[in-house]
Design a protein around this motif. Structure first.
Motif, PDB file in Angstrom:
ATOM      1  N   UNK A 179     -29.395  87.981  84.037  1.00  0.00           N
ATOM      2  CA  UNK A 179     -28.250  87.080  83.948  1.00  0.00           C
ATOM      3  C   UNK A 179     -27.255  87.236  85.055  1.00  0.00           C
ATOM      4  N   UNK A 180     -26.578  86.348  85.347  1.00  0.00           N
ATOM      5  CA  UNK A 180     -25.531  86.069  86.174  1.00  0.00           C
ATOM      6  C   UNK A 180     -24.177  86.521  85.779  1.00  0.00           C
ATOM      7  N   UNK A 193     -30.293  77.406  77.051  1.00  0.00           N
ATOM      8  CA  UNK A 193     -30.726  78.313  77.981  1.00  0.00           C
ATOM      9  C   UNK A 193     -29.814  78.668  79.281  1.00  0.00           C
ATOM     10  N   UNK A 194     -29.064  77.652  79.565  1.00  0.00           N
ATOM     11  CA  UNK A 194     -28.348  77.845  80.857  1.00  0.00           C
ATOM     12  C   UNK A 194     -26.839  77.851  80.658  1.00  0.00           C
ATOM     13  N   UNK A 195     -26.366  78.315  79.569  1.00  0.00           N
ATOM     14  CA  UNK A 195     -25.020  78.549  79.231  1.00  0.00           C
ATOM     15  C   UNK A 195     -24.331  79.588  79.953  1.00  0.00           C
ATOM     16  N   UNK A 196     -25.116  80.516  80.650  1.00  0.00           N
ATOM     17  CA  UNK A 196     -24.463  81.718  81.649  1.00  0.00           C
ATOM     18  C   UNK A 196     -25.118  81.234  83.114  1.00  0.00           C
ATOM     19  N   UNK A 225     -35.433  80.795  90.487  1.00  0.00           N
ATOM     20  CA  UNK A 225     -34.270  80.319  89.909  1.00  0.00           C
ATOM     21  C   UNK A 225     -34.377  79.066  89.105  1.00  0.00           C
ATOM     22  N   UNK A 226     -34.187  79.044  87.874  1.00  0.00           N
ATOM     23  CA  UNK A 226     -34.215  77.854  86.950  1.00  0.00           C
ATOM     24  C   UNK A 226     -32.768  77.395  86.661  1.00  0.00           C
ATOM     25  N   UNK A 227     -32.339  76.113  86.800  1.00  0.00           N
ATOM     26  CA  UNK A 227     -30.898  76.069  86.402  1.00  0.00           C
ATOM     27  C   UNK A 227     -30.919  74.444  86.289  1.00  0.00           C
ATOM     28  N   UNK A 228     -29.730  74.140  85.266  1.00  0.00           N
ATOM     29  CA  UNK A 228     -29.401  72.844  85.302  1.00  0.00           C
ATOM     30  C   UNK A 228     -27.936  72.755  84.669  1.00  0.00           C
ATOM     31  N   UNK A 229     -27.260  71.667  84.456  1.00  0.00           N
ATOM     32  CA  UNK A 229     -25.986  71.731  83.916  1.00  0.00           C
ATOM     33  C   UNK A 229     -25.981  71.018  82.563  1.00  0.00           C
ATOM     34  N   UNK A 230     -24.873  71.352  81.921  1.00  0.00           N
ATOM     35  CA  UNK A 230     -24.836  70.764  80.584  1.00  0.00           C
ATOM     36  C   UNK A 230     -24.820  69.263  80.533  1.00  0.00           C
ATOM     37  N   UNK A 231     -25.858  68.706  79.737  1.00  0.00           N
ATOM     38  CA  UNK A 231     -25.862  67.411  79.544  1.00  0.00           C
ATOM     39  C   UNK A 231     -26.573  66.580  80.832  1.00  0.00           C
ATOM     40  N   UNK A 232     -26.775  67.197  81.831  1.00  0.00           N
ATOM     41  CA  UNK A 232     -27.333  66.725  83.078  1.00  0.00           C
ATOM     42  C   UNK A 232     -28.862  66.201  82.964  1.00  0.00           C
ATOM     43  N   UNK A 286     -32.674  89.314  79.981  1.00  0.00           N
ATOM     44  CA  UNK A 286     -33.124  88.501  78.544  1.00  0.00           C
ATOM     45  C   UNK A 286     -34.698  88.123  78.956  1.00  0.00           C
ATOM     46  N   UNK A 287     -35.255  87.761  77.765  1.00  0.00           N
ATOM     47  CA  UNK A 287     -36.511  87.436  78.033  1.00  0.00           C
ATOM     48  C   UNK A 287     -36.714  85.784  77.331  1.00  0.00           C
ATOM     49  N   UNK A 288     -37.403  85.103  77.852  1.00  0.00           N
ATOM     50  CA  UNK A 288     -37.569  83.698  77.524  1.00  0.00           C
ATOM     51  C   UNK A 288     -38.541  83.711  76.514  1.00  0.00           C
ATOM     52  N   UNK A 289     -38.447  82.866  75.202  1.00  0.00           N
ATOM     53  CA  UNK A 289     -39.263  82.757  74.268  1.00  0.00           C
ATOM     54  C   UNK A 289     -40.260  81.657  74.495  1.00  0.00           C
ATOM     55  N   UNK A 290     -41.422  82.088  74.401  1.00  0.00           N
ATOM     56  CA  UNK A 290     -42.662  80.851  74.784  1.00  0.00           C
ATOM     57  C   UNK A 290     -43.778  81.146  73.593  1.00  0.00           C
ATOM     58  N   UNK A 291     -44.460  79.888  73.922  1.00  0.00           N
ATOM     59  CA  UNK A 291     -45.591  79.827  73.082  1.00  0.00           C
ATOM     60  C   UNK A 291     -46.718  79.426  73.885  1.00  0.00           C
TER      61      UNK A 291
END
Length: 284
Positions: free
Chosen positions: A168-169, A194-197, A231-238, A179-184
């Motif tokens: 985390x940043x 996922x990107x709130x931080x 890195x994986x990133x986006x912005x809210x609602x983008x 943290x660990x990403x949940x996956x199936x």
């Protein structure tokens, strides 16, 4: 000034400013790169050099002398020179100059090499140490893949079965919190929470590629075999997501400031050349 390359399947356009990719379209005129709407993010696919992420206090030292660099370095904001072009390829060059030497005291040439082959665009990075001393640097990609549908309809499929642990940043620096990403079945469903931080920072990954699925159908695949970090990133609602292959990442809070000691840094010996590449493959 823009440069366009094409083949029988795709067309790609690159700005001379930052040698930044800003469009990949197919023959149905479907666009796969984020449009750069400043309401969300005004970039498309900037190169990150000579650092990736943020330095503590935006400052680093070389032999005890302090220098300052902005987040992700300066290359993305500089004018590159187009030095070679064919129908399906283009090579851009940025060379150290009086402006860069004031904030980064190393002689270098940075080349970005774009090549279209079938439905895949390969972006090559070449760093040439033109000085007589070792050159410390990080380099990374920041392509924003356009998501025309509802965000929750997309998911990631990682190439390999692995524990998807990310750092985390905190205040733009790498923290010790993970943290660990949940996956199936290696699939992670996208959601803005996922990107709130900010970005998800993977210091290491076993996977060499990520496939973006749209309604469980393969959409775009990003290959990054050469790169140790992501890195994986986006912005809210983008309506985009960035898949960012990196050599290096932001400072840790306990970093000494010495660029040669920075976690993830690459040190290129005098008169040597560094090469790496990643690619964006269109699957539709």
């Amino acid at each position: 000034m823009n440069t366009t390359i094409s083949n029988s399947s795709l067309k790609a356009s690159i700005k001379q400013a930052g040698a930044e990719l800003f469009s990949i379209t197919d023959h149905q005129n479907n666009e796969y790169i984020w449009e750069g709407n400043p309401a969300f993010w005004a970039k498309h696919s900037p190169v990150l050099f000579p650092i990736v992420g943020t330095l503590k206090n935006n400052t680093y030292t070389i032999s005890g002398k302090e220098y300052q660099l902005p987040r992700h370095g300066f290359a993305r904001d500089m004018e590159f020179e187009l030095i070679a072009q064919t129908e399906n390829s283009a090579v851009f060059s940025l060379q150290s100059n009086t402006e860069t030497l004031q904030k980064y005291p190393f002689e270098f040439e940075l080349q970005l090499i774009y090549t279209l082959e079938e439905k895949e665009l390969t972006i090559g990075y070449k760093v040439i140490n033109k000085g007589n001393h070792p050159l410390p640097f990080s380099i990374g990609a920041h392509p924003a893949i356009a998501l025309p549908g509802a965000f929750e309809k997309y998911s990631f499929k990682f190439e390999k079965e692995e524990l998807l642990k990310y750092n985390l940043l905190e205040n733009d620096l790498i923290s010790d919190r993970t943290e660990v990403l949940e996956k199936t079945a290696n699939v992670v469903h996208l959601r803005y929470k996922l990107f709130e931080n900010d970005a998800l920072v993977f210091k290491t990954l076993a996977s060499n590629s990520i496939t973006i699925l749209e309604n469980n159908i393969p959409y775009v695949k990003v290959h990054f075999k050469d790169f140790p970090s992501l890195g994986i990133w986006t912005k809210e609602q983008a309506p985009f997501v960035c898949i960012e292959p990196w050599f290096g990442y932001s400072d840790t809070a306990g970093n000494s400031g010495d660029l040669f000691q920075k976690e993830g840094i690459v040190v290129l010996e005098a008169n040597q050349t560094f090469d790496s590449k990643f690619s964006i493959q269109i699957l539709q």
